[in-house]
Design a protein around this motif. Structure first.
Motif, PDB file in Angstrom:
ATOM      1  N   LYS A 134     -12.845  37.907  15.848  1.00 44.32           N
ATOM      2  CA  LYS A 134     -13.550  36.754  15.286  1.00 44.32           C
ATOM      3  C   LYS A 134     -14.570  36.212  16.277  1.00 44.32           C
ATOM      4  O   LYS A 134     -14.265  36.034  17.468  1.00 44.32           O
ATOM      5  CB  LYS A 134     -12.553  35.656  14.927  1.00 44.32           C
ATOM      6  CG  LYS A 134     -11.601  36.027  13.802  1.00 44.32           C
ATOM      7  CD  LYS A 134     -10.599  34.915  13.554  1.00 44.32           C
ATOM      8  CE  LYS A 134      -9.628  35.298  12.435  1.00 44.32           C
ATOM      9  NZ  LYS A 134      -8.609  34.235  12.213  1.00 44.32           N
ATOM     10  N   LEU A 135     -15.786  35.943  15.767  1.00 41.30           N
ATOM     11  CA  LEU A 135     -16.777  35.200  16.538  1.00 41.30           C
ATOM     12  C   LEU A 135     -16.544  33.724  16.247  1.00 41.30           C
ATOM     13  O   LEU A 135     -16.527  33.310  15.080  1.00 41.30           O
ATOM     14  CB  LEU A 135     -18.193  35.602  16.136  1.00 41.30           C
ATOM     15  CG  LEU A 135     -19.316  34.779  16.793  1.00 41.30           C
ATOM     16  CD1 LEU A 135     -19.373  35.011  18.290  1.00 41.30           C
ATOM     17  CD2 LEU A 135     -20.655  35.076  16.135  1.00 41.30           C
ATOM     18  N   GLN A 136     -16.359  32.929  17.319  1.00 42.83           N
ATOM     19  CA  GLN A 136     -16.039  31.525  17.128  1.00 42.83           C
ATOM     20  C   GLN A 136     -16.996  30.634  17.925  1.00 42.83           C
ATOM     21  O   GLN A 136     -17.534  31.037  18.964  1.00 42.83           O
ATOM     22  CB  GLN A 136     -14.596  31.246  17.568  1.00 42.83           C
ATOM     23  CG  GLN A 136     -13.570  32.009  16.745  1.00 42.83           C
ATOM     24  CD  GLN A 136     -12.143  31.700  17.160  1.00 42.83           C
ATOM     25  OE1 GLN A 136     -11.859  31.446  18.335  1.00 42.83           O
ATOM     26  NE2 GLN A 136     -11.235  31.713  16.183  1.00 42.83           N
ATOM     27  N   PHE A 137     -17.167  29.399  17.427  1.00 47.78           N
ATOM     28  CA  PHE A 137     -18.074  28.437  18.067  1.00 47.78           C
ATOM     29  C   PHE A 137     -17.382  27.094  18.230  1.00 47.78           C
ATOM     30  O   PHE A 137     -16.672  26.628  17.351  1.00 47.78           O
ATOM     31  CB  PHE A 137     -19.342  28.261  17.226  1.00 47.78           C
ATOM     32  CG  PHE A 137     -20.286  27.226  17.767  1.00 47.78           C
ATOM     33  CD1 PHE A 137     -20.983  27.446  18.940  1.00 47.78           C
ATOM     34  CD2 PHE A 137     -20.473  26.017  17.096  1.00 47.78           C
ATOM     35  CE1 PHE A 137     -21.858  26.487  19.451  1.00 47.78           C
ATOM     36  CE2 PHE A 137     -21.339  25.049  17.597  1.00 47.78           C
ATOM     37  CZ  PHE A 137     -22.030  25.290  18.781  1.00 47.78           C
ATOM     38  N   ARG A 138     -17.615  26.473  19.400  1.00 49.03           N
ATOM     39  CA  ARG A 138     -17.118  25.107  19.655  1.00 49.03           C
ATOM     40  C   ARG A 138     -18.302  24.230  20.062  1.00 49.03           C
ATOM     41  O   ARG A 138     -18.933  24.478  21.092  1.00 49.03           O
ATOM     42  CB  ARG A 138     -16.061  25.113  20.752  1.00 49.03           C
ATOM     43  CG  ARG A 138     -15.572  23.716  21.128  1.00 49.03           C
ATOM     44  CD  ARG A 138     -14.311  23.766  21.979  1.00 49.03           C
ATOM     45  NE  ARG A 138     -14.543  24.334  23.294  1.00 49.03           N
ATOM     46  CZ  ARG A 138     -14.929  23.643  24.368  1.00 49.03           C
ATOM     47  NH1 ARG A 138     -15.190  22.334  24.261  1.00 49.03           N
ATOM     48  NH2 ARG A 138     -15.080  24.235  25.532  1.00 49.03           N
ATOM     49  N   LYS A 139     -18.601  23.263  19.235  1.00 44.61           N
ATOM     50  CA  LYS A 139     -19.719  22.366  19.516  1.00 44.61           C
ATOM     51  C   LYS A 139     -19.448  21.545  20.769  1.00 44.61           C
ATOM     52  O   LYS A 139     -18.305  21.127  21.015  1.00 44.61           O
ATOM     53  CB  LYS A 139     -19.934  21.441  18.313  1.00 44.61           C
ATOM     54  CG  LYS A 139     -21.199  20.601  18.376  1.00 44.61           C
ATOM     55  CD  LYS A 139     -21.357  19.781  17.093  1.00 44.61           C
ATOM     56  CE  LYS A 139     -22.623  18.930  17.146  1.00 44.61           C
ATOM     57  NZ  LYS A 139     -22.785  18.124  15.909  1.00 44.61           N
ATOM     58  N   ALA A 140     -20.475  21.357  21.570  1.00 40.71           N
ATOM     59  CA  ALA A 140     -20.340  20.557  22.791  1.00 40.71           C
ATOM     60  C   ALA A 140     -19.757  19.187  22.471  1.00 40.71           C
ATOM     61  O   ALA A 140     -20.147  18.539  21.496  1.00 40.71           O
ATOM     62  CB  ALA A 140     -21.699  20.418  23.470  1.00 40.71           C
ATOM     63  N   GLY A 141     -18.792  18.749  23.277  1.00 39.09           N
ATOM     64  CA  GLY A 141     -18.161  17.452  23.073  1.00 39.09           C
ATOM     65  C   GLY A 141     -16.952  17.486  22.174  1.00 39.09           C
ATOM     66  O   GLY A 141     -16.299  16.456  21.964  1.00 39.09           O
ATOM     67  N   THR A 142     -16.634  18.664  21.611  1.00 34.55           N
ATOM     68  CA  THR A 142     -15.442  18.821  20.767  1.00 34.55           C
ATOM     69  C   THR A 142     -14.451  19.760  21.455  1.00 34.55           C
ATOM     70  O   THR A 142     -14.758  20.388  22.475  1.00 34.55           O
ATOM     71  CB  THR A 142     -15.800  19.373  19.376  1.00 34.55           C
ATOM     72  OG1 THR A 142     -16.271  20.720  19.522  1.00 34.55           O
ATOM     73  CG2 THR A 142     -16.888  18.535  18.718  1.00 34.55           C
ATOM     74  N   SER A 143     -13.266  19.887  20.867  1.00 32.69           N
ATOM     75  CA  SER A 143     -12.226  20.700  21.507  1.00 32.69           C
ATOM     76  C   SER A 143     -11.737  21.853  20.637  1.00 32.69           C
ATOM     77  O   SER A 143     -10.853  22.602  21.048  1.00 32.69           O
ATOM     78  CB  SER A 143     -11.020  19.814  21.862  1.00 32.69           C
ATOM     79  OG  SER A 143     -10.521  19.177  20.692  1.00 32.69           O
ATOM     80  N   THR A 144     -12.288  22.017  19.442  1.00 32.50           N
ATOM     81  CA  THR A 144     -11.780  23.014  18.505  1.00 32.50           C
ATOM     82  C   THR A 144     -12.820  24.087  18.202  1.00 32.50           C
ATOM     83  O   THR A 144     -13.987  23.773  17.911  1.00 32.50           O
ATOM     84  CB  THR A 144     -11.345  22.352  17.181  1.00 32.50           C
ATOM     85  OG1 THR A 144     -10.381  21.345  17.464  1.00 32.50           O
ATOM     86  CG2 THR A 144     -10.731  23.375  16.244  1.00 32.50           C
ATOM     87  N   TYR A 145     -12.391  25.329  18.241  1.00 30.51           N
ATOM     88  CA  TYR A 145     -13.256  26.447  17.869  1.00 30.51           C
ATOM     89  C   TYR A 145     -13.169  26.692  16.369  1.00 30.51           C
ATOM     90  O   TYR A 145     -12.079  26.584  15.774  1.00 30.51           O
ATOM     91  CB  TYR A 145     -12.844  27.723  18.603  1.00 30.51           C
ATOM     92  CG  TYR A 145     -13.421  27.838  19.999  1.00 30.51           C
ATOM     93  CD1 TYR A 145     -14.677  28.397  20.214  1.00 30.51           C
ATOM     94  CD2 TYR A 145     -12.698  27.389  21.101  1.00 30.51           C
ATOM     95  CE1 TYR A 145     -15.211  28.503  21.495  1.00 30.51           C
ATOM     96  CE2 TYR A 145     -13.224  27.488  22.393  1.00 30.51           C
ATOM     97  CZ  TYR A 145     -14.475  28.054  22.577  1.00 30.51           C
ATOM     98  OH  TYR A 145     -15.000  28.158  23.835  1.00 30.51           O
ATOM     99  N   THR A 146     -14.295  27.023  15.757  1.00 28.83           N
ATOM    100  CA  THR A 146     -14.368  27.370  14.340  1.00 28.83           C
ATOM    101  C   THR A 146     -14.853  28.809  14.208  1.00 28.83           C
ATOM    102  O   THR A 146     -15.797  29.220  14.898  1.00 28.83           O
ATOM    103  CB  THR A 146     -15.347  26.446  13.598  1.00 28.83           C
ATOM    104  OG1 THR A 146     -14.909  25.091  13.741  1.00 28.83           O
ATOM    105  CG2 THR A 146     -15.411  26.800  12.115  1.00 28.83           C
TER     106      THR A 146
END
Length: 310
Positions: free
Chosen positions: A250-262
């Motif tokens: 899976k390719l996942q992304f976590r937006k800066a300032g958050t703690s969860t990968y999507t």
């Protein structure tokens, strides 16, 4: 040291040297595992359930067969899975309850017990792994004790083949040597053995690694971002890591300032374990690959690679 391969290769007078001198690993430490494996195989052969000819069976210097020791095992606790790499020694603890007859003295210096794990069938396993030392036991009554011992794995010494990855069964062994452990001509009929398999299961897995690199850095908003990486796993036969082919990651992304990968999408490794995919850059944040794992290879996630979006 692969137990089955070592024991099967010993015959005649050599069987006695294997009996008297425990195996040594790269760190130079002697172990009780050769004694335990060899006497267990002798007991299995004597019971008529095993098909392999054992070192003791071939040795004319020994007499008799081990007798059944009044010991049983229960409540074995072992971890769900263990990761093994290419070089580092791996040790993990196993605990169990030992129940014994009143005629068995578990405090005797001649008494040993320990856990083991085996691949394949109980009476003719393709591989077995013991601990370097016997378990330690604490009496909880006049006939029961709680015991705790290690399983020791040395991948650099050939303890495992790649085909060994996956599910293993757990058992426990007890031996009352009655003065025969260091004898030049052991009388096996004086040695008591209790052996019980099917007490639990665990996974022994080829350790995995995963990388991720996102670019270009920085990137303008709405532009294409390319993410590359590689999924590799330990090869126990050449002691190196090689790419794990045709696996979903899976390719996942976590937006800066958050703690969860999507999860953004799923891609597959190529024949060399390499990964390459593209996505759209919209926000500052971290990109990574994540592998869910299989029965032979553990789950692993790459360290997130930060990308600044202009």
């Amino acid at each position: 040291m692969r137990i089955r391969a070592t024991v099967a290769a010993v015959s005649g007078a050599l069987a006695l040297s294997a009996f008297a001198v425990p195996a040594a690993h790269a760190d130079g430490s002697a172990s009780y595992r050769t004694h335990a494996a060899t006497i267990r195989e002798a007991a299995i052969a004597g019971s008529g359930t095993g098909s392999a000819k054992t070192a003791f069976t071939a040795a004319t210097e020994t007499t008799g067969q081990p007798y059944a020791l009044d010991v049983t095992f229960s409540n074995l606790k072992i971890g769900k899975a263990y990761k093994v790499g290419t070089t580092s020694h791996v040790a993990f603890s196993v605990s169990y309850t030992l129940t014994h007859g009143s005629d068995v003295d578990i405090t005797s210096s001649d008494f040993q017990t320990g856990p083991y794990i085996y691949k394949g069938s109980y009476d003719n396993p393709s591989n077995m792994l013991f601990g370097d030392k016997p378990a330690t036991c604490t009496a909880t009554s006049s006939t029961t004790a709680t015991c705790k011992g290690n399983i020791d794995i040395y991948p650099a010494d050939g303890d495992l083949m790649n085909a060994d990855a996956g599910s293993w069964s757990a058992g426990a062994l007890a031996i009352d040597w009655n003065g025969q452990q260091n004898s030049t001509n052991p009388d096996l009929s004086k040695v008591g053995v209790a052996d019980q398999g099917g007490l639990g299961t665990t996974l022994v897995q080829r350790n995995s690694t995963l990388t991720a690199d996102a670019g270009p850095e920085p990137v303008y908003k709405g532009r294409t971002l390319t993410v590359t990486g590689k999924l590799s796993r330990a090869n126990w036969e050449d002691n190196h890591y090689h790419g794990y082919a045709n696996q979903p990651v899976k390719l996942q992304f976590r937006k800066a300032g958050t703690s969860t990968y999507t999860t953004v999408k799923t891609v597959y490794t190529n024949s060399y374990g390499n990964l390459k995919t593209t996505t759209t850059a919209n926000y500052d944040g971290y990109w990574r690959f994540s592998f869910a794992g299989t029965s032979t290879t553990p789950a692993v996630s790459a360290t997130g690679d930060y990308v600044d979006v202009k």
